[in-house]
Enzyme design. Sequence first.
Site, short mmCIF file in Angstrom:
data_model
loop_
_atom_site.label_atom_id
_atom_site.label_comp_id
_atom_site.label_asym_id
_atom_site.label_seq_id
_atom_site.Cartn_x
_atom_site.Cartn_y
_atom_site.Cartn_z
N ARG A 58 3.78 1.64 -1.39
CA ARG A 58 4.29 1.80 -2.76
C ARG A 58 3.18 2.29 -3.69
O ARG A 58 3.42 3.12 -4.57
CB ARG A 58 4.85 0.46 -3.26
CG ARG A 58 6.26 0.14 -2.74
CD ARG A 58 6.62 -1.32 -2.96
NE ARG A 58 6.01 -2.15 -1.92
CZ ARG A 58 5.81 -3.45 -2.05
NH1 ARG A 58 6.11 -4.07 -3.18
NH2 ARG A 58 5.29 -4.16 -1.06
N GLU A 86 0.82 -1.22 0.00
CA GLU A 86 0.00 0.00 0.00
C GLU A 86 0.85 1.26 0.00
O GLU A 86 0.50 2.25 -0.64
CB GLU A 86 -0.97 0.02 1.18
CG GLU A 86 -1.88 1.23 1.16
CD GLU A 86 -3.21 1.03 1.87
OE1 GLU A 86 -3.90 2.04 2.08
OE2 GLU A 86 -3.55 -0.11 2.19
#
Length: 280
Positions: A78, A76
Site C-alpha cells: 500500500r 508495504e
Amino acid sequence: MIKLARQPRPDTRELSCPELMMIPIDCIRRNPYQPRKRFREDTLTDLANSISQIGLIQPITVRKCGDGLYELVAGERRLRASRMAGLSHIKAVVMGAVQDRDIAMVALIENLQRENLHFFEEAEAYQSLIRDHGFTQEELARRLSKNQSTIANKLRILRLPPEVKEAITKSCLTERHARSLLRLHNEEAQLKLVEKIRKEAISVKETEQLVEEELQKIYGDEKTAEKPRPRVIQMRCNYAIYVNTIKQTLKKISANGVKTCFDEEDREDCTVLTIKLLKK
C-alpha cells in the site's frame, strides 16, 4: 477523526494506544523485517490506479521512531502504491512502543494473509524469527496456526545452495520440486535438474524419480545402479495404486451422501494422508 502529522517538529511523546493519523510518506522508512523481497510491478500499478481513483481504503501501520520519523510495521504494498500514485501523505495507524520481534511477526502474518508469499521468502522469515528473535519452531507453529512439521519442512528448503534457490525461483518451480532436490547434495546436478524440469515441465513425482536415478549415477556403480531400479519403479507403482485405491473408496463414500475431505502431505520420510468424514 484523522490527525495530520506536523513536520518537521519532533514528537517524543509515547503513544499509549494506536492513533489514526495522516503522515508524510517521505518520513516513513521500510520495515527491516519485511519477508517479501519481490513485488510484482503489475499488481502495484493496479493498486496505485485504485488508490488514485477511490483513495486508500485500509491504512498502513507504523511505529514512531522519534525526530518526526516512522517505521513501517505493515502495508508495504500500500505504501509503495501510494508513492506511485503521487500521494504526499498517507493514512496510518501509529503505534506506540512495539518490540522488534512483534513487528517481525506482524509483517510475516500480514504477508501470509495477503498476496501469495514465495515459499523461500516465507522460509527465510521463519528462520529470521527463530535466529534473530528467539522464537522456537513450536512457538511459531502455535502463533501461525500451523503444524510444526510444516515449519520444519519450510526451513529445510533453505539448505539448498543460493544459486539453486535462485534458479528455482526464476523457473517458477513449486515447493515440492525444491524439497525433492534436497536429496541431491551436488549443486551442479541440482542446477541441471532444475533446467530440465523447467524445459520439460516435469511433475513432482517424475522429479523424485529423476533424483533417484541421479543418486545412482553419483553414488552407485553401474551394477548397483541397474539392480535396484525395477524395485524402485515397482514400489512407486504400488504407492500410486494404494493412494488411488483410497481416493476411489472415498468417492464411493461421498456418493452415499457422506461428505469427505482428503489431504496429502509429502514429508522427508513419508507421505501423510489425512481423511476426514464430516458428521454434518
